[in-house]
Design an enzyme around this catalytic site. Structure first.
Site, PDB file in Angstrom:
ATOM      1  N   ARG A 154     -14.268 -12.263 -19.020  1.00  0.00           N
ATOM      2  CA  ARG A 154     -14.585 -11.028 -19.725  1.00  0.00           C
ATOM      3  C   ARG A 154     -14.895  -9.937 -18.706  1.00  0.00           C
ATOM      4  O   ARG A 154     -15.593 -10.171 -17.718  1.00  0.00           O
ATOM      5  CB  ARG A 154     -15.790 -11.221 -20.667  1.00  0.00           C
ATOM      6  CG  ARG A 154     -15.472 -11.961 -21.953  1.00  0.00           C
ATOM      7  CD  ARG A 154     -14.617 -11.108 -22.885  1.00  0.00           C
ATOM      8  NE  ARG A 154     -14.346 -11.749 -24.163  1.00  0.00           N
ATOM      9  CZ  ARG A 154     -13.297 -12.505 -24.423  1.00  0.00           C
ATOM     10  NH1 ARG A 154     -12.419 -12.750 -23.462  1.00  0.00           N
ATOM     11  NH2 ARG A 154     -13.123 -13.025 -25.618  1.00  0.00           N
ATOM     12  N   GLU A 178     -11.208  -1.968 -21.991  1.00  0.00           N
ATOM     13  CA  GLU A 178      -9.778  -2.261 -22.019  1.00  0.00           C
ATOM     14  C   GLU A 178      -9.114  -1.389 -23.081  1.00  0.00           C
ATOM     15  O   GLU A 178      -9.609  -1.330 -24.205  1.00  0.00           O
ATOM     16  CB  GLU A 178      -9.537  -3.738 -22.340  1.00  0.00           C
ATOM     17  CG  GLU A 178     -10.032  -4.677 -21.254  1.00  0.00           C
ATOM     18  CD  GLU A 178      -9.855  -6.153 -21.609  1.00  0.00           C
ATOM     19  OE1 GLU A 178      -9.463  -6.444 -22.759  1.00  0.00           O
ATOM     20  OE2 GLU A 178     -10.134  -6.998 -20.751  1.00  0.00           O
ATOM     21  N   HIS A 195      -5.026  -8.300 -19.495  1.00  0.00           N
ATOM     22  CA  HIS A 195      -5.606  -9.315 -20.393  1.00  0.00           C
ATOM     23  C   HIS A 195      -4.498 -10.237 -20.903  1.00  0.00           C
ATOM     24  O   HIS A 195      -4.329 -10.462 -22.107  1.00  0.00           O
ATOM     25  CB  HIS A 195      -6.337  -8.651 -21.565  1.00  0.00           C
ATOM     26  CG  HIS A 195      -7.396  -9.531 -22.172  1.00  0.00           C
ATOM     27  ND1 HIS A 195      -8.613  -9.065 -22.594  1.00  0.00           N
ATOM     28  CD2 HIS A 195      -7.413 -10.872 -22.423  1.00  0.00           C
ATOM     29  CE1 HIS A 195      -9.331 -10.063 -23.099  1.00  0.00           C
ATOM     30  NE2 HIS A 195      -8.612 -11.166 -22.988  1.00  0.00           N
TER      31      HIS A 195
END
Length: 320
Positions: free
Chosen positions: A234, A263, A282
């Protein structure tokens, strides 16, 4: 009129065929959000009086949850629950589910790929050659991976798989383990030893209030100046301003970040624009196999609950 309605807040794949296959059979209409801000999601939930919410990355806040009195389940299309107000769901007797094991192989593989890319300067050399520079001397002298130390922060399912793969490459592996988990050929140590001894540090722990910015200026000062930080967990675990400062001061050799905070991140600013930092969007969880597993199981959790069965992976079982 459909028997039930489910709100899908967001998704990271091209179509919703798998979701429809499962939900249509149970007479569940899928309402797909086009905006993921809190007000838009709450408005949709209230307008359609949804019975379920499926969410990938969008924040499912108390306001969104409270918008529909019919709501019976919130299902996470993923592992972490930091984007769902689980406490409020529990207070309202609403089960929250997730898929804690759907992409463990993919994340382990992606982490190892980032480690090897750092070690062999793959991204740097590729950038140089694409820019017209074909020069072996453009990069620093490399060391073989075999014999170097990988420090894993979080020896969970992914950490174990990563350790197995790193050991197969001849690496020494040390790890922290909050649960006390151990495995052959991996020494369980405290964070101080991971910081001081590791050539590569992999973050594989959840983001919580306690772990936010767990890696900051103090931690970077304790790392080897030749070490790399790899984050496939994370973005909130890393203080990115501190990371940028540490790179500027040459306190570590580089980083590989599949997750960022926020993000999408600003790619024009440090540390993202530092040539010693590899950034992927990601992407660690993605594969054909992992997405089929994730989508099929999450939608089945919704159907099971709506049809009176107990779904798998209820994270707040006290509500049942």
């Amino acid at each position: 009129m459909p028997k039930y309605k489910a709100l899908l807040t967001d998704f990271a794949w091209k179509d919703l065929e798998i979701e429809h296959q499962t939900l249509d059979k149970a007479d569940v209409e899928l309402i797909v959000a086009t905006h993921t801000d809190e007000n838009s999601l709450a408005t949709l939930a209230a307008e359609h009086q949804v019975d379920a919410i499926l969410t990938n990355w969008a924040n499912v806040t108390a306001k969104v949850i409270a918008a529909s009195p019919n709501l019976k389940i919130v299902a996470r299309l993923g592992i972490g629950l930091d984007n769902i107000d689980v406490a409020y769901c529990t207070q309202q007797k609403i089960p929250v589910t997730n898929i804690p094991d759907y992409c463990v192989i993919e994340v382990a593989e992606h982490t190892l790929a980032l480690l090897l890319a750092c070690a062999r300067k793959i991204a740097m050399y590729h950038h140089e050659t694409q820019s017209g520079t074909y020069d072996l001397q453009a990069g620093p002298l490399m060391r073989r991976v075999s014999g170097q130390t990988l420090g894993i922060v979080g020896l969970g399912q992914i950490g174990v798989l990563l350790a197995q793969r790193a050991l197969a490459l001849g690496m020494k592996v040390i790890a922290t383990s909050r649960s006390g988990k151990t495995m052959p050929d991996v020494e369980t140590v405290d964070l101080e030893r991971v910081l001081s001894e590791s050539d590569y540090i992999s973050l594989l722990i959840p983001a919580t209030a306690e772990t936010r910015h767990m890696f900051g200026a103090e931690e970077f000062q304790k790392m080897k100046p030749t070490a790399y930080l790899i984050n496939t967990a994370r973005g909130a675990l890393v203080d990115e301003e501190a990371l940028a400062a540490a790179l500027e001061a040459n306190q570590l050799a580089g980083a590989a970040l599949d997750v960022q905070d926020p993000e999408p991140c600003d790619l024009t600013k440090p540390p993202m624009n530092d040539p010693r930092v590899i950034v992927t969007p990601h992407a660690a969880f993605v594969s054909v196999e992992s997405l089929e597993n994730l989508r099929g199981r999450a939608t089945k959790q919704v159907v099971d609950l709506l049809e009176g069965r107990t779904p798998e992976n209820v994270r707040n079982p006290e509500v049942l």
